[in-house]
Design a protein around this motif. Structure first.
Motif, PDB file in Angstrom:
ATOM      1  N   MET A 114      -3.521 -22.165 -30.478  1.00 22.13           N
ATOM      2  CA  MET A 114      -4.479 -22.442 -31.547  1.00 22.13           C
ATOM      3  C   MET A 114      -5.795 -22.958 -30.990  1.00 22.13           C
ATOM      4  O   MET A 114      -6.869 -22.566 -31.440  1.00 22.13           O
ATOM      5  CB  MET A 114      -3.888 -23.435 -32.541  1.00 22.13           C
ATOM      6  N   LYS A 115      -5.727 -23.837 -30.011  1.00 29.76           N
ATOM      7  CA  LYS A 115      -6.949 -24.375 -29.411  1.00 29.76           C
ATOM      8  C   LYS A 115      -7.749 -23.269 -28.733  1.00 29.76           C
ATOM      9  O   LYS A 115      -8.974 -23.191 -28.874  1.00 29.76           O
ATOM     10  CB  LYS A 115      -6.638 -25.478 -28.410  1.00 29.76           C
ATOM     11  N   LEU A 116      -7.054 -22.391 -28.003  1.00 25.91           N
ATOM     12  CA  LEU A 116      -7.734 -21.299 -27.318  1.00 25.91           C
ATOM     13  C   LEU A 116      -8.378 -20.331 -28.315  1.00 25.91           C
ATOM     14  O   LEU A 116      -9.498 -19.859 -28.101  1.00 25.91           O
ATOM     15  CB  LEU A 116      -6.745 -20.557 -26.419  1.00 25.91           C
ATOM     16  N   LEU A 117      -7.693 -20.047 -29.408  1.00 27.50           N
ATOM     17  CA  LEU A 117      -8.243 -19.147 -30.424  1.00 27.50           C
ATOM     18  C   LEU A 117      -9.383 -19.826 -31.180  1.00 27.50           C
ATOM     19  O   LEU A 117     -10.380 -19.173 -31.528  1.00 27.50           O
ATOM     20  CB  LEU A 117      -7.152 -18.713 -31.400  1.00 27.50           C
ATOM     21  N   ALA A 118      -9.239 -21.126 -31.446  1.00 25.90           N
ATOM     22  CA  ALA A 118     -10.314 -21.857 -32.133  1.00 25.90           C
ATOM     23  C   ALA A 118     -11.574 -21.889 -31.280  1.00 25.90           C
ATOM     24  O   ALA A 118     -12.690 -21.753 -31.794  1.00 25.90           O
ATOM     25  CB  ALA A 118      -9.845 -23.272 -32.466  1.00 25.90           C
ATOM     26  N   ASP A 119     -11.393 -22.055 -29.972  1.00 27.27           N
ATOM     27  CA  ASP A 119     -12.550 -22.045 -29.068  1.00 27.27           C
ATOM     28  C   ASP A 119     -13.270 -20.701 -29.095  1.00 27.27           C
ATOM     29  O   ASP A 119     -14.465 -20.618 -28.781  1.00 27.27           O
ATOM     30  CB  ASP A 119     -12.113 -22.375 -27.638  1.00 27.27           C
ATOM     31  N   ARG A 153       2.734 -18.057 -20.524  1.00 28.60           N
ATOM     32  CA  ARG A 153       1.450 -17.572 -19.997  1.00 28.60           C
ATOM     33  C   ARG A 153       0.381 -17.683 -21.090  1.00 28.60           C
ATOM     34  O   ARG A 153      -0.122 -16.664 -21.595  1.00 28.60           O
ATOM     35  CB  ARG A 153       1.599 -16.128 -19.509  1.00 28.60           C
ATOM     36  N   PRO A 154       0.043 -18.907 -21.467  1.00 33.08           N
ATOM     37  CA  PRO A 154      -0.832 -19.105 -22.630  1.00 33.08           C
ATOM     38  C   PRO A 154      -2.210 -18.482 -22.495  1.00 33.08           C
ATOM     39  O   PRO A 154      -2.712 -17.861 -23.451  1.00 33.08           O
ATOM     40  CB  PRO A 154      -0.919 -20.633 -22.762  1.00 33.08           C
ATOM     41  N   GLU A 155      -2.855 -18.608 -21.333  1.00 29.25           N
ATOM     42  CA  GLU A 155      -4.213 -18.058 -21.191  1.00 29.25           C
ATOM     43  C   GLU A 155      -4.194 -16.534 -21.258  1.00 29.25           C
ATOM     44  O   GLU A 155      -5.051 -15.917 -21.916  1.00 29.25           O
ATOM     45  CB  GLU A 155      -4.848 -18.529 -19.881  1.00 29.25           C
ATOM     46  N   THR A 156      -3.229 -15.916 -20.581  1.00 30.91           N
ATOM     47  CA  THR A 156      -3.143 -14.453 -20.581  1.00 30.91           C
ATOM     48  C   THR A 156      -2.882 -13.919 -21.981  1.00 30.91           C
ATOM     49  O   THR A 156      -3.518 -12.956 -22.431  1.00 30.91           O
ATOM     50  CB  THR A 156      -2.027 -13.985 -19.633  1.00 30.91           C
ATOM     51  N   VAL A 157      -1.941 -14.554 -22.689  1.00 31.51           N
ATOM     52  CA  VAL A 157      -1.626 -14.102 -24.042  1.00 31.51           C
ATOM     53  C   VAL A 157      -2.812 -14.332 -24.971  1.00 31.51           C
ATOM     54  O   VAL A 157      -3.156 -13.468 -25.782  1.00 31.51           O
ATOM     55  CB  VAL A 157      -0.366 -14.820 -24.564  1.00 31.51           C
ATOM     56  N   ALA A 158      -3.473 -15.488 -24.850  1.00 35.55           N
ATOM     57  CA  ALA A 158      -4.638 -15.763 -25.699  1.00 35.55           C
ATOM     58  C   ALA A 158      -5.738 -14.726 -25.473  1.00 35.55           C
ATOM     59  O   ALA A 158      -6.397 -14.285 -26.425  1.00 35.55           O
ATOM     60  CB  ALA A 158      -5.166 -17.172 -25.428  1.00 35.55           C
ATOM     61  N   GLU A 159      -5.921 -14.336 -24.236  1.00 38.56           N
ATOM     62  CA  GLU A 159      -6.931 -13.313 -23.923  1.00 38.56           C
ATOM     63  C   GLU A 159      -6.624 -12.018 -24.659  1.00 38.56           C
ATOM     64  O   GLU A 159      -7.516 -11.384 -25.245  1.00 38.56           O
ATOM     65  CB  GLU A 159      -6.956 -13.084 -22.410  1.00 38.56           C
ATOM     66  N   ARG A 160      -5.340 -11.612 -24.652  1.00 38.85           N
ATOM     67  CA  ARG A 160      -4.944 -10.388 -25.345  1.00 38.85           C
ATOM     68  C   ARG A 160      -5.079 -10.548 -26.863  1.00 38.85           C
ATOM     69  O   ARG A 160      -5.503  -9.622 -27.556  1.00 38.85           O
ATOM     70  CB  ARG A 160      -3.495 -10.020 -25.007  1.00 38.85           C
ATOM     71  N   LEU A 161      -4.712 -11.715 -27.364  1.00 41.07           N
ATOM     72  CA  LEU A 161      -4.802 -11.952 -28.805  1.00 41.07           C
ATOM     73  C   LEU A 161      -6.251 -11.912 -29.284  1.00 41.07           C
ATOM     74  O   LEU A 161      -6.567 -11.282 -30.296  1.00 41.07           O
ATOM     75  CB  LEU A 161      -4.173 -13.305 -29.160  1.00 41.07           C
ATOM     76  N   ILE A 162      -7.135 -12.557 -28.544  1.00 38.13           N
ATOM     77  CA  ILE A 162      -8.541 -12.605 -28.931  1.00 38.13           C
ATOM     78  C   ILE A 162      -9.152 -11.209 -28.907  1.00 38.13           C
ATOM     79  O   ILE A 162      -9.912 -10.821 -29.807  1.00 38.13           O
ATOM     80  CB  ILE A 162      -9.315 -13.574 -28.020  1.00 38.13           C
ATOM     81  N   ALA A 163      -8.803 -10.427 -27.897  1.00 38.39           N
ATOM     82  CA  ALA A 163      -9.315  -9.052 -27.826  1.00 38.39           C
ATOM     83  C   ALA A 163      -8.874  -8.251 -29.050  1.00 38.39           C
ATOM     84  O   ALA A 163      -9.651  -7.462 -29.608  1.00 38.39           O
ATOM     85  CB  ALA A 163      -8.818  -8.380 -26.546  1.00 38.39           C
TER      86      ALA A 163
END
Length: 292
Positions: free
Chosen positions: A41-46, A273-283
């Motif tokens: 959530m924090k990564l997506l909010a950012d 792998r939170p950063e990797t997954v967040a990157e894919r989610l944001i894309a």
């Protein structure tokens, strides 16, 4: 990060809320808790999104229905109510049971969703036939039949202070130390009535005589007209990534289908792998736009 509540009738669902932008609902699975979405959530909010992660039906004393209805039909209804409370159209991210709810909701009510990301669960439409071609999944899914039994599943999971929950986490995401994530899940599942509610999801799968269950079976046959992303870990001990070879058909996803298997990740890939997954989610979120 705020603690809030979402409401459906008399049920009150505790939830986490953060960010400012297009709304994203994140649905957890079993044996997990909505609180473990906090890092994603924090990564997506950012990245500019408003994120809401509610407890699933039954995963808190305040959202346990007196009727005992833990059907997927009821879970889809919860999700639609949440989406309406957030403006009517949302992005959706689901893991495990949350992904199953997402496939059904997006198939039946595509107008409510801008994008959908399914974590650790392959597309459902062709899954029954895929099971015949990936025999190892029959063994991996044995727990589902066990959880439909009375009494015994609760006893196994509760033994030695919920050691059965520990067993599932380590079996489904091997070679990874879940640490605080597992502590959070054990705390939630140890609350009054939560374990019985969580198992109720499995026990409702076989109630094929119910009208709602028959409707869910019809939804399974629908195309998903929402841009969809599927992410699975290559080391998933719950759902074999080999299922993807037999579950994927672009014709079932006329709005687009994006699939990736992540190396060095198991069933809880978004935590491993939170950063990797967040990157894919944001894309993927950027592929769709919510008009709210």
């Amino acid at each position: 990060m705020k603690q809030v509540e979402l409401v459906n009738g008399h049920l009150r669902f505790p939830a986490l809320l953060t960010g400012d932008g297009e709304p994203v609902i994140l649905l957890h699975g079993f044996p997990d808790t909505h609180e473990n979405w906090a890092v994603q959530m924090k990564l997506l909010a950012d990245a500019g999104y408003t994120c809401v992660a509610p407890a699933l039906r039954g995963y808190a004393p305040s959202c346990q229905p007196g009727s005992g209805d833990y059907s997927l039909h009821a879970a889809v209804d919860d999700l639609l109510v949440f989406a309406n409370q957030l403006g009517g159209r949302v992005h959706l991210i689901g893991h495990d049971w949350g992904a199953a709810v997402g496939y059904l909701a997006c198939a039946r009510y595509p107008e409510s969703f801008c994008t959908f990301s399914a974590l650790a669960i392959p597309p459902l439409k062709r899954l029954p036939k895929a099971l015949l071609k990936v025999p190892e999944q029959i063994k991996l899914s044995g727990y589902m039949q066990f959880f439909q039994l009375p009494v015994a599943p609760e006893a196994w999971l509760k033994r030695d202070g919920l050691s059965g929950v520990d067993t599932l986490w380590h079996r489904w995401s091997p070679d990874w130390d879940p640490g605080l994530y597992l502590d959070n899940a054990r705390h939630t599942l140890g609350e009054p009535g939560v374990l019985a509610g969580a198992l109720g999801w499995y026990r409702h799968l076989i109630r094929l005589w119910r009208k709602e269950q028959r409707e869910v079976q019809e939804w399974l046959g629908l195309d998903v007209r929402v841009p969809t992303q599927v992410l699975m870990g290559d080391n998933d001990g719950c759902m074999s990534p080999k299922l993807l070879d037999h579950c994927l058909n672009n014709d079932d996803f006329p709005a687009g289908l994006y699939v990736e298997r992540l190396e060095a990740a198991g069933h809880f890939l978004h935590l491993e792998r939170p950063e990797t997954v967040a990157e894919r989610l944001i894309a993927h979120l950027k592929r769709g736009e919510c008009l709210v």
